[in-house]
Design a protein around this motif. Sequence first.
Motif, PDB file in Angstrom:
ATOM      1  N   TRP A  84     -17.670  41.124 -48.709  1.00 34.47           N
ATOM      2  CA  TRP A  84     -17.726  42.672 -48.088  1.00 34.47           C
ATOM      3  C   TRP A  84     -18.880  43.414 -48.633  1.00 34.47           C
ATOM      4  O   TRP A  84     -19.621  42.745 -49.626  1.00 34.47           O
ATOM      5  CB  TRP A  84     -16.569  43.224 -49.141  1.00 34.47           C
ATOM      6  CG  TRP A  84     -15.223  42.678 -48.784  1.00 34.47           C
ATOM      7  CD1 TRP A  84     -14.651  41.441 -49.276  1.00 34.47           C
ATOM      8  CD2 TRP A  84     -14.160  43.342 -48.216  1.00 34.47           C
ATOM      9  NE1 TRP A  84     -13.453  41.398 -48.784  1.00 34.47           N
ATOM     10  CE2 TRP A  84     -12.996  42.513 -48.154  1.00 34.47           C
ATOM     11  CE3 TRP A  84     -14.051  44.551 -47.661  1.00 34.47           C
ATOM     12  CZ2 TRP A  84     -11.787  42.657 -47.552  1.00 34.47           C
ATOM     13  CZ3 TRP A  84     -12.912  44.781 -46.644  1.00 34.47           C
ATOM     14  CH2 TRP A  84     -11.951  43.956 -46.961  1.00 34.47           C
ATOM     15  N   ALA A  85     -19.098  44.354 -47.720  1.00 38.69           N
ATOM     16  CA  ALA A  85     -20.342  45.353 -47.982  1.00 38.69           C
ATOM     17  C   ALA A  85     -19.976  46.675 -48.256  1.00 38.69           C
ATOM     18  O   ALA A  85     -18.793  46.939 -47.678  1.00 38.69           O
ATOM     19  CB  ALA A  85     -21.371  45.300 -46.910  1.00 38.69           C
ATOM     20  N   ARG A  86     -20.637  47.284 -49.224  1.00 34.52           N
ATOM     21  CA  ARG A  86     -20.522  48.546 -49.773  1.00 34.52           C
ATOM     22  C   ARG A  86     -21.761  49.268 -50.082  1.00 34.52           C
ATOM     23  O   ARG A  86     -22.797  48.829 -50.135  1.00 34.52           O
ATOM     24  CB  ARG A  86     -19.333  48.718 -50.672  1.00 34.52           C
ATOM     25  CG  ARG A  86     -19.878  47.684 -51.962  1.00 34.52           C
ATOM     26  CD  ARG A  86     -18.801  47.669 -53.117  1.00 34.52           C
ATOM     27  NE  ARG A  86     -19.046  46.727 -54.170  1.00 34.52           N
ATOM     28  CZ  ARG A  86     -19.685  46.982 -55.181  1.00 34.52           C
ATOM     29  NH1 ARG A  86     -20.157  48.215 -55.326  1.00 34.52           N
ATOM     30  NH2 ARG A  86     -20.126  46.157 -56.207  1.00 34.52           N
ATOM     31  N   GLY A  87     -21.791  50.534 -50.387  1.00 29.91           N
ATOM     32  CA  GLY A  87     -22.980  51.202 -50.814  1.00 29.91           C
ATOM     33  C   GLY A  87     -22.995  52.704 -50.130  1.00 29.91           C
ATOM     34  O   GLY A  87     -22.252  53.211 -49.419  1.00 29.91           O
ATOM     35  N   GLU A  88     -23.832  53.511 -50.764  1.00 31.39           N
ATOM     36  CA  GLU A  88     -23.951  54.812 -50.486  1.00 31.39           C
ATOM     37  C   GLU A  88     -25.409  54.986 -49.911  1.00 31.39           C
ATOM     38  O   GLU A  88     -26.201  54.358 -50.467  1.00 31.39           O
ATOM     39  CB  GLU A  88     -23.836  55.983 -51.581  1.00 31.39           C
ATOM     40  CG  GLU A  88     -22.287  55.936 -52.093  1.00 31.39           C
ATOM     41  CD  GLU A  88     -22.185  56.714 -53.463  1.00 31.39           C
ATOM     42  OE1 GLU A  88     -23.017  57.467 -53.767  1.00 31.39           O
ATOM     43  OE2 GLU A  88     -20.667  56.970 -53.655  1.00 31.39           O
ATOM     44  N   ASN A  89     -25.451  55.975 -48.754  1.00 30.15           N
ATOM     45  CA  ASN A  89     -27.017  56.417 -48.272  1.00 30.15           C
ATOM     46  C   ASN A  89     -27.468  55.052 -47.683  1.00 30.15           C
ATOM     47  O   ASN A  89     -28.742  55.101 -48.325  1.00 30.15           O
ATOM     48  CB  ASN A  89     -27.709  57.249 -49.280  1.00 30.15           C
ATOM     49  CG  ASN A  89     -27.046  58.501 -49.576  1.00 30.15           C
ATOM     50  OD1 ASN A  89     -26.381  59.212 -48.752  1.00 30.15           O
ATOM     51  ND2 ASN A  89     -27.050  58.883 -50.854  1.00 30.15           N
ATOM     52  N   VAL A  90     -26.982  54.158 -47.236  1.00 26.64           N
ATOM     53  CA  VAL A  90     -27.456  52.990 -46.716  1.00 26.64           C
ATOM     54  C   VAL A  90     -28.297  53.117 -45.522  1.00 26.64           C
ATOM     55  O   VAL A  90     -27.648  53.734 -44.423  1.00 26.64           O
ATOM     56  CB  VAL A  90     -26.533  52.047 -46.526  1.00 26.64           C
ATOM     57  CG1 VAL A  90     -26.988  50.635 -45.989  1.00 26.64           C
ATOM     58  CG2 VAL A  90     -25.677  51.583 -47.825  1.00 26.64           C
ATOM     59  N   GLU A  91     -29.679  52.870 -45.297  1.00 22.28           N
ATOM     60  CA  GLU A  91     -30.308  52.612 -43.990  1.00 22.28           C
ATOM     61  C   GLU A  91     -30.925  51.119 -44.035  1.00 22.28           C
ATOM     62  O   GLU A  91     -31.472  50.784 -45.220  1.00 22.28           O
ATOM     63  CB  GLU A  91     -31.309  53.736 -44.126  1.00 22.28           C
ATOM     64  CG  GLU A  91     -31.144  55.176 -44.257  1.00 22.28           C
ATOM     65  CD  GLU A  91     -32.069  56.045 -44.094  1.00 22.28           C
ATOM     66  OE1 GLU A  91     -32.579  56.731 -43.096  1.00 22.28           O
ATOM     67  OE2 GLU A  91     -32.686  56.458 -45.228  1.00 22.28           O
ATOM     68  N   CYS A  92     -30.544  50.645 -42.891  1.00 25.15           N
ATOM     69  CA  CYS A  92     -31.257  49.250 -42.660  1.00 25.15           C
ATOM     70  C   CYS A  92     -31.334  48.939 -41.244  1.00 25.15           C
ATOM     71  O   CYS A  92     -30.798  49.649 -40.351  1.00 25.15           O
ATOM     72  CB  CYS A  92     -30.132  48.247 -43.473  1.00 25.15           C
ATOM     73  SG  CYS A  92     -28.511  48.248 -42.466  1.00 25.15           S
ATOM     74  N   VAL A  93     -31.951  48.099 -41.087  1.00 24.84           N
ATOM     75  CA  VAL A  93     -32.193  47.404 -39.826  1.00 24.84           C
ATOM     76  C   VAL A  93     -31.537  45.966 -39.987  1.00 24.84           C
ATOM     77  O   VAL A  93     -31.836  45.183 -41.210  1.00 24.84           O
ATOM     78  CB  VAL A  93     -33.720  46.880 -39.310  1.00 24.84           C
ATOM     79  CG1 VAL A  93     -33.789  46.025 -38.301  1.00 24.84           C
ATOM     80  CG2 VAL A  93     -34.415  48.108 -39.067  1.00 24.84           C
ATOM     81  N   GLN A  94     -30.431  45.605 -39.100  1.00 26.27           N
ATOM     82  CA  GLN A  94     -29.774  44.468 -39.203  1.00 26.27           C
ATOM     83  C   GLN A  94     -30.070  43.671 -38.091  1.00 26.27           C
ATOM     84  O   GLN A  94     -30.351  43.980 -37.080  1.00 26.27           O
ATOM     85  CB  GLN A  94     -28.134  44.492 -39.199  1.00 26.27           C
ATOM     86  CG  GLN A  94     -27.463  43.311 -39.393  1.00 26.27           C
ATOM     87  CD  GLN A  94     -25.796  43.633 -39.337  1.00 26.27           C
ATOM     88  OE1 GLN A  94     -25.431  44.549 -39.491  1.00 26.27           O
ATOM     89  NE2 GLN A  94     -25.146  42.538 -38.936  1.00 26.27           N
ATOM     90  N   VAL A  95     -30.566  42.271 -38.338  1.00 23.69           N
ATOM     91  CA  VAL A  95     -30.892  41.228 -37.503  1.00 23.69           C
ATOM     92  C   VAL A  95     -29.986  40.365 -37.413  1.00 23.69           C
ATOM     93  O   VAL A  95     -29.746  39.581 -38.349  1.00 23.69           O
ATOM     94  CB  VAL A  95     -32.519  40.725 -37.867  1.00 23.69           C
ATOM     95  CG1 VAL A  95     -33.025  39.792 -36.806  1.00 23.69           C
ATOM     96  CG2 VAL A  95     -33.502  42.106 -38.019  1.00 23.69           C
ATOM     97  N   ARG A  96     -29.754  39.781 -36.185  1.00 26.04           N
ATOM     98  CA  ARG A  96     -29.016  38.508 -35.748  1.00 26.04           C
ATOM     99  C   ARG A  96     -30.056  37.591 -35.502  1.00 26.04           C
ATOM    100  O   ARG A  96     -30.879  37.647 -34.319  1.00 26.04           O
ATOM    101  CB  ARG A  96     -28.143  38.860 -34.913  1.00 26.04           C
ATOM    102  CG  ARG A  96     -26.747  39.399 -35.560  1.00 26.04           C
ATOM    103  CD  ARG A  96     -25.667  39.896 -34.499  1.00 26.04           C
ATOM    104  NE  ARG A  96     -24.378  40.554 -35.192  1.00 26.04           N
ATOM    105  CZ  ARG A  96     -23.330  41.094 -34.531  1.00 26.04           C
ATOM    106  NH1 ARG A  96     -23.215  40.709 -33.295  1.00 26.04           N
ATOM    107  NH2 ARG A  96     -22.400  41.680 -35.388  1.00 26.04           N
TER     108      ARG A  96
END
Length: 277
Positions: A84-96
Amino acid sequence: MRTFVHGAAVWDVARPRRRSRVAGVTMAGFRVRDLDALRMVPHPAVTLLLEFGTGAPVVDYAGGRQQRGSVVAGPGIGSGGAVWARGENVECVQVRLSPVIARAVLGVSPADLDGAVVALDDLWGREASRIRERLGEASSWQDRFALTDALLARRYEAGPPVDPEVAWAWDRIVGDRGLVRVDGLAGEVGWSRKRLWSRFRSQLGLPPKRAVKLVRFDHAAHRLVAGEGAARVAADGGYTDQSHLHRDVVAFTGVTPANVAGEPFLAVDDIAWAIAP
């Protein structure tokens, strides 16, 4: 950037305007004010999460363990609804990353991840900190995608390739949507079954039979999210019957086929994992 709304989930989603220069790489950008317990659904790719915002995502997985910040996970991570993922004010680049290129990009085989979620700092050291800083300094999502792509291309070009026979077997499994007979793959590449199984597992991070099940599940799950009936999905997707589909979906996600359409991790794909017009 588009807004994804699915039940209680509200995310801003960005996608690149150009394809990656490296075949087997796709990416998307996410900005989430409140990421509330997102179940990560297994996918036939290596997941690389590059965070750069004021808040850091937290990934909880087996045995009460967790990782914070930028992480990497091997193909099929999350089976049984265990991640599971969680968090506040998350900014990310997700790469597959296709498992075929993951060893070159990461510097280790997906098999070395051993089914865990691994901190990117542990793999890349200071380079992980540098890309985080540069992503945070970038003025737009397209600049962030360009920075990420340049990094991945450089690492890929310097890294070791997998055996051509292993790459061919993977591409055959993906191209046939998991409907290929795995026992015939070794003969088609001219290897013994033992040799192919060993090389495939050590270089891609999972054995061929598991790869077939994962790819087949991924296609079935997205058809369920699109609203197709379980009976039709089972009949078209290579399952012996609807009960077989039910068992696979529960094993991979922890929820039934009737409930899988409620998974934001899957529902966002139509917005996130495509080239922007």
